[in-house]
Design an enzyme around this catalytic site. Sequence first.
Site, PDB file in Angstrom:
ATOM      1  CD  GLU A   1     -11.798   6.410   4.459  1.00 59.72           C
ATOM      2  OE1 GLU A   1     -11.352   5.603   5.290  1.00 59.72           O
ATOM      3  OE2 GLU A   1     -11.145   6.813   3.485  1.00 59.72           O
TER       4      GLU A   1
ATOM      5  NE  ARG B   1      -2.591   1.163   3.495  1.00 59.95           N
ATOM      6  CZ  ARG B   1      -3.286   0.982   4.624  1.00 59.95           C
ATOM      7  NH1 ARG B   1      -4.529   0.500   4.586  1.00 59.95           N
ATOM      8  NH2 ARG B   1      -2.750   1.273   5.785  1.00 59.95           N
TER       9      ARG B   1
ATOM     10  CE  LYS C   1      -2.547   4.831   6.912  1.00 65.82           C
ATOM     11  NZ  LYS C   1      -3.980   4.941   7.233  1.00 65.82           N
TER      12      LYS C   1
HETATM   13  C1  LIG Z   1      -5.142   4.223   7.673  1.00 66.82           C
HETATM   14  C2  LIG Z   1      -6.548   4.525   7.347  1.00 66.82           C
HETATM   15  C3  LIG Z   1      -7.596   3.592   7.478  1.00 66.82           C
HETATM   16  C4  LIG Z   1      -7.409   2.244   8.105  1.00 66.82           C
HETATM   17  O1  LIG Z   1      -6.478   1.457   7.460  1.00 66.82           O
HETATM   18  P1  LIG Z   1      -5.872   0.195   8.198  1.00 66.82           P
HETATM   19  O2  LIG Z   1      -4.999  -0.420   7.186  1.00 66.82           O
HETATM   20  O3  LIG Z   1      -7.003  -0.673   8.581  1.00 66.82           O
HETATM   21  O4  LIG Z   1      -5.143   0.702   9.391  1.00 66.82           O
HETATM   22  C5  LIG Z   1      -8.865   3.940   7.041  1.00 66.82           C
HETATM   23  N1  LIG Z   1      -9.108   5.171   6.543  1.00 66.82           N
HETATM   24  C6  LIG Z   1      -8.148   6.097   6.442  1.00 66.82           C
HETATM   25  C7  LIG Z   1      -8.494   7.410   5.877  1.00 66.82           C
HETATM   26  C8  LIG Z   1      -6.845   5.818   6.853  1.00 66.82           C
HETATM   27  O5  LIG Z   1      -5.896   6.742   6.773  1.00 66.82           O
END
Ligand SMILES: *Cc1c(COP(=O)(O)O)cnc(C)c1O
Length: 329
Positions: free
Chosen positions: A209, A73, A175
């Site tokens: 989300e 990722r 991210k």
């Molecule tokens: C990091 C993150 C998540 C969760 O990701 P995980 O891999 O489960 O830790 C979900 N939404 C956002 C916006 C994030 O930055």
Amino acid sequence: MAKFGTVFCEEFVRVEYRDGAWQQPLMQPIGPIPMHPAAHVFHYASTCFEGFKAYRRADGAAQIFRLRDHVARMQKSAASLRLPVPLAAMLSQMVIDLVSRQASKIPEPPGSLYLRPTLIGTEKNIGAAAAPSTEALLYVIASPVGDYFAGGAKALKLLVDDQRARTTEQLGSTKTGGNYAAALGPTLDAKAAYGVDQVLFCPHGDVQETGAANFLLLSDKEVITKPLDSSFLHGITRDSILRLAAELGYRVSERNITVSELLELVATHEAVLSGTAATLSPVGCLVHNGREIRVRDGNPGPNAEKLRAALQAIQTGRAPDTHGWLTAV
Ligand SMILES: *Cc1c(COP(=O)(O)O)cnc(C)c1O
């Protein structure tokens, strides 16, 4: 235990990208990283990161949860920002070396060692607004963290915002720092206006989300969450929970849900946020158009607890790792 993310291991590992190549990674005492004020990241937000955990096993050895997937990722995030893409083998080894040297600092479960690889564009060039950074720094820092639910799992209150998006379509599944900056203002405004903990971003009524966690609905029979698309971050906790849920006999429905459907479903379904920091956090109340809607009876539900326990058992080595999710250090 100190507040999440405020205590760090004494060492970190770093590597520079210059002259078209990754250099040799270096392990160093943690401390300031001198940077030129014209560095690309300060002006044009060329930055991405990862967050995942290493756990201490009963025999004292350490294991990292889904390292391969987090590295992949990170590569995807770097590529989307046109930053130099870290080599998978190099980044994995940096993480493994750091965890191995800091193994004695990993708290007992449910504590863990939170790992934060970070990639930034370092080219000194304020004229590069529309050009990628040709130089970069990749580093990994480690932070011992305690039980997220020490003091009990408090059910969260969310504002359902059916207008605004968390971020843009082109960076939804990246991210990157700017996304959190974009979500911060709306989240603080919602906290002040409604006393909520987070905002559930649902642009045009599409339930996506929160600022930093995925959203799932759970019943005794099914798990419902949005299918992967470019609008939101593809959580590895989400993926792990969906796989475990299917094995435990839940029907996994990856489908889009509208806000009006959501408001009906929470009469019967549990709502949870998913992410590495807290695994699954129960949601007890939604606020929509100034009206409060309780999620079931407003208390944390049994299905969230059951799925969280199944995930934690694998992470801490109490259940067999049948998926190949763990890297022993
Ligand atoms: C990091 C993150 C998540 C969760 O990701 P995980 O891999 O489960 O830790 C979900 N939404 C956002 C916006 C994030 O930055």
